[in-house]
Design a protein around this motif. Structure first.
Motif, PDB file in Angstrom:
ATOM      1  N   ARG A  70      21.942   4.093  13.955  1.00  0.00           N
ATOM      2  CA  ARG A  70      20.945   3.700  14.952  1.00  0.00           C
ATOM      3  C   ARG A  70      20.664   4.857  15.915  1.00  0.00           C
ATOM      4  NH1 ARG A  70      20.200   2.099  20.044  1.00  0.00           N
ATOM      5  NH2 ARG A  70      18.647   0.462  20.427  1.00  0.00           N
ATOM      6  N   TYR A 112      16.445  -2.451   7.949  1.00  0.00           N
ATOM      7  CA  TYR A 112      17.496  -1.973   8.858  1.00  0.00           C
ATOM      8  C   TYR A 112      18.290  -0.797   8.313  1.00  0.00           C
ATOM      9  CZ  TYR A 112      16.883  -5.920  12.018  1.00  0.00           C
ATOM     10  OH  TYR A 112      16.367  -6.797  12.926  1.00  0.00           O
ATOM     11  N   PHE A 114      19.065   2.399   8.493  1.00  0.00           N
ATOM     12  CA  PHE A 114      18.809   3.582   9.314  1.00  0.00           C
ATOM     13  C   PHE A 114      18.920   4.836   8.468  1.00  0.00           C
ATOM     14  CE2 PHE A 114      20.386   0.480  12.504  1.00  0.00           C
ATOM     15  CZ  PHE A 114      19.218   0.396  13.250  1.00  0.00           C
ATOM     16  N   THR A 146      12.545  -1.935  13.456  1.00  0.00           N
ATOM     17  CA  THR A 146      13.086  -3.116  12.782  1.00  0.00           C
ATOM     18  C   THR A 146      12.625  -4.358  13.550  1.00  0.00           C
ATOM     19  OG1 THR A 146      15.043  -3.155  14.155  1.00  0.00           O
ATOM     20  CG2 THR A 146      15.147  -1.817  12.159  1.00  0.00           C
ATOM     21  N   ASP A 150      14.643  -1.899  17.036  1.00  0.00           N
ATOM     22  CA  ASP A 150      15.302  -0.594  16.944  1.00  0.00           C
ATOM     23  C   ASP A 150      14.434   0.357  16.128  1.00  0.00           C
ATOM     24  OD1 ASP A 150      17.651  -1.367  18.329  1.00  0.00           O
ATOM     25  OD2 ASP A 150      18.394  -2.346  16.502  1.00  0.00           O
ATOM     26  N   ALA A 152      13.768   3.033  13.365  1.00  0.00           N
ATOM     27  CA  ALA A 152      14.415   3.442  12.111  1.00  0.00           C
ATOM     28  C   ALA A 152      13.547   4.501  11.454  1.00  0.00           C
ATOM     29  CB  ALA A 152      14.585   2.242  11.177  1.00  0.00           C
TER      30      ALA A 152
END
Ligand code: ASP
Ligand code: MG
Length: 418
Positions: A70, A112, A114, A146, A150, A152
């Motif tokens: 992340r 998700y 990353f 995401t 977050d 990515a």
């Protein structure tokens, strides 16, 4: 593009070397302005300036051995944000209404994973609204968000994917990928000086070339383009060259057997010799490698003799340290006789959808290597590709001879159907 032409919706993507300095960004802004002033709607996608992503990777490495995915993506995504802010303010100053967008602001939703996230959905709304208001959106490549918000990133070279995915979502008329190379060549011009630019090639040919080491476009981006039928136009930013169109299956008069050749220098060859011949041997070996994330390319198994087999395969040179203990373990488990590891080989490949159903292509290639006195260690084929493993010290010469044998340097007639 004069006045009176049908206005188009264009996606224009500029790679890192095209925006490496303030001076480069000013040039790129002028180029975008030309397209806008010709009446087109332009969605710009930009990479990070020059090598700045590498510098960010480096910086993290100076502090942390294994950074969290992340935080790594939070860091790496900033490179592109710098470029788009600078590019948008330059356009505005030049009288072109423009606005920078992060991937998330541009409606790009990702998985998700990353560092290698997939694009899961694109909401074209934000960019459509900007375009409708006469504003040129300048989108940060290589990133999205995401569901939980977050940031990515899409894997190295991922700005190509951003551009192609946006072109698909916006149903753009063209996706132009600008970089420091004038498109795709019949061979890497740094190795084969008389390589010539290709005006077009198919997605499948591009995918084969990309997986063989041609670095013009990110592989995932080409796969996405194929899946969504986005026509890619790869061109030079600063030279006025026609560039290369990558599309379903180009309509050209005589399709040559071979479209281009490629070289992958970073190959290693591994052989397990004298392995007892019974069901499950290959399954054991290759699942052991797969379980450790090692990608296997060419595989050959000899004809069984005295109930023994030799199995050889190639992997990336970088995976050799990881693969060594695994194949040693397999040798013991399978009761084989010995292992050979040669990390000084290379793979030369000839790619062309014109070789489908055409006899003699492999023979021509092998003859070219024979004439050059180059020994072929392994051979692998797909429907549109022939690859040979050769000693790495022969690699450049092998590429040049194959390039010449198929008339790609224009010194010989293209082999035609007989
Ligand atoms: N800046 C990122 C990279 O260097 C993405 C890109 O350039 O496409 O990999
Ligand atoms: Mg880059």
């Amino acid at each position: 593009m004069g006045k009176g032409l049908l206005p188009l919706l264009l996606v224009q993507k500029f790679g890192g070397s095209s925006v490496a300095t303030a001076h480069h960004i000013a040039e790129v802004a002028r180029k975008i302005q030309q397209a806008v002033e010709a009446g087109h709607q332009v969605v710009v996608v930009a990479s990070a300036m020059g090598d700045s992503t590498d510098h960010l990777v480096d910086l993290a490495g100076q502090l942390v051995a294994i950074p969290s995915g992340r935080e790594m993506d939070a860091l790496l995504s900033t490179g592109e944000l710098v470029t788009v802010a600078l590019l948008a303010m330059t356009l505005e100053q030049n009288g072109v209404p423009a606005r920078s967008f992060s991937g998330g602001q541009a409606g790009i939703k990702t998985s998700y994973d990353f560092g290698r996230a997939r694009i899961e959905a694109i909401d074209p709304g934000p960019l459509r609204r900007a375009l409708a208001a006469g504003i040129t959106p300048v989108v940060a490549g290589f990133q999205g968000v995401t569901d939980s918000g977050d940031v990515a990133t899409l894997g190295r070279g991922g700005s190509d994917l951003t551009a192609i995915a946006l072109a698909g979502a916006l149903k753009a008329d063209r996706c132009e990928i600008y970089s420091d190379v004038a498109g795709v060549y019949t061979a890497d011009p740094r190795i084969v000086p008389n390589a010539t630019p290709l005006s077009s090639l198919s997605y499948d040919e591009m995918l084969e070339l990309a997986s063989q080491g041609a670095q013009v476009l990110q592989t995932q981006a080409v796969e996405y383009a194929k899946g969504h039928q986005v026509v890619i136009h790869a061109r030079s930013t600063f030279l006025d060259e026609p560039g290369t169109q990558i599309e379903a299956e180009p309509v050209i008069a005589v399709k040559p057997a071979v479209t281009a050749v490629a070289l992958n220098r970073h190959v290693a060859k591994i052989g397990l010799l004298g392995v007892p011949d019974y069901p499950g041997v290959a399954a054991y070996l290759f699942s052991s490698l797969a379980n450790h994330g090692i990608n296997v390319e060419l595989v050959i198994q000899s004809l069984s003799h005295d109930k023994l087999n030799d199995i050889a395969f190639t992997i990336s040179e970088h995976d050799v340290p990881k693969a060594k203990p695994i194949v040693q373990e397999c040798l013991i488990h399978l009761k084989g006789q010995s292992v050979i590891i040669d990390d000084k080989v290379a793979k030369v490949s000839a790619v062309g959808s014109g070789m489908l159903g055409r006899p003699g292509v492999a023979a021509t290639l092998f003859q070219a290597l024979a004439d050059a006195g180059i020994n072929i260690q392994m051979i692998g084929t797909s429907e549109i590709k022939i690859s040979c493993i050769v000693d790495r010290s022969d690699a450049d010469r092998a590429l040049e001879h194959i390039h010449h044998a198929f008339g790609l340097d224009g010194t010989e007639d293209v082999i035609e159907d007989d």
